[in-house]
Design a protein around this motif. Sequence first.
Motif, PDB file in Angstrom:
ATOM      1  N   UNK A 189       0.462  -1.465   0.301  1.00 16.65           N
ATOM      2  CA  UNK A 189       0.285   0.272  -0.355  1.00 16.65           C
ATOM      3  C   UNK A 189       0.995   1.092   0.052  1.00 16.65           C
ATOM      4  N   UNK A 190       0.537   2.094  -1.166  1.00 18.29           N
ATOM      5  CA  UNK A 190       1.412   3.348  -1.556  1.00 18.29           C
ATOM      6  C   UNK A 190       0.630   5.119  -0.499  1.00 18.29           C
ATOM      7  N   UNK A 191       1.147   5.247  -0.008  1.00 18.30           N
ATOM      8  CA  UNK A 191       0.043   7.073  -0.275  1.00 18.30           C
ATOM      9  C   UNK A 191       0.626   7.653  -0.005  1.00 18.30           C
ATOM     10  N   UNK A 192      -0.819   8.385  -0.335  1.00 14.12           N
ATOM     11  CA  UNK A 192      -0.236   9.781  -0.499  1.00 14.12           C
ATOM     12  C   UNK A 192       0.343  10.914   0.008  1.00 14.12           C
ATOM     13  N   UNK A 193       1.736  11.950   0.546  1.00 16.80           N
ATOM     14  CA  UNK A 193       1.225  12.999   1.632  1.00 16.80           C
ATOM     15  C   UNK A 193      -0.337  13.578   2.123  1.00 16.80           C
ATOM     16  N   UNK A 194      -1.446  14.070   1.389  1.00 13.55           N
ATOM     17  CA  UNK A 194      -2.111  14.390   1.592  1.00 13.55           C
ATOM     18  C   UNK A 194      -3.094  13.332   2.724  1.00 13.55           C
ATOM     19  N   UNK A 195      -3.009  12.068   1.851  1.00 12.68           N
ATOM     20  CA  UNK A 195      -3.028  11.205   2.996  1.00 12.68           C
ATOM     21  C   UNK A 195      -2.927  10.659   4.633  1.00 12.68           C
ATOM     22  N   UNK A 196      -1.212  10.945   4.383  1.00 10.79           N
ATOM     23  CA  UNK A 196      -0.856  10.732   5.519  1.00 10.79           C
ATOM     24  C   UNK A 196      -0.737  12.017   6.595  1.00 10.79           C
ATOM     25  N   UNK A 197      -1.953  12.906   6.440  1.00 12.62           N
ATOM     26  CA  UNK A 197      -1.246  14.220   7.106  1.00 12.62           C
ATOM     27  C   UNK A 197      -2.840  13.795   7.833  1.00 12.62           C
ATOM     28  N   UNK A 198      -3.939  12.670   7.197  1.00 14.79           N
ATOM     29  CA  UNK A 198      -4.677  12.293   8.186  1.00 14.79           C
ATOM     30  C   UNK A 198      -4.663  12.396   9.599  1.00 14.79           C
ATOM     31  N   UNK A 199      -5.970  12.878   9.944  1.00 19.16           N
ATOM     32  CA  UNK A 199      -5.488  12.044  11.466  1.00 19.16           C
ATOM     33  C   UNK A 199      -6.082  10.747  11.647  1.00 19.16           C
TER      34      UNK A 199
END
Length: 166
Positions: free
Chosen positions: A130-140
């Motif tokens: 699974x690879x996420x974006x920086x925006x996803x990584x900012x989700x609480x």
Amino acid sequence: MANYIAKSTNSLSFYLTSDDEKIGELIYEKWYASNAEIKTFNGANFHLKSKGLWNSKIELKDGEKTILEFKLGWNGILIKTFFQNSEKNYILRTKGISSNKFILTDSEKKELLVAEMDTKLDNLNYKYSIRTTNEFESFRNKNILVLALLHCINYYIYMTTIVSIK
């Protein structure tokens, strides 16, 4: 950006890790069940319960409060989150008709996550990269969301397998 690995250790549970750090676990009550439990390694527990006609909707509960729900739609898996009393909509689609790749996009069709199933099944154990974006990584609540998305993918595979067999 971050990379996660989700591995099943048997047909009933998946462990999620990122950079060899344990994030959480998705545990099924029985093989290919709609109901499951999410346990994070910080001690939080959540329950996935089927609801509706033919168990067509799945809700993620934190106690009695619904924090996420999803259902199959014509264009993919329709996901609503209710984190921090704010409703957000997402869609999880496959890339291609019989693909092993799933893409999560937000309501503006911005790609947030790509999950790819390892097609080399070892003793019927699954593995997802699974690879996420920086925006996803900012989700609480990103860790809970990744584990819930893993359930969405497994649910999709189960439902499409049943339809193709019948």
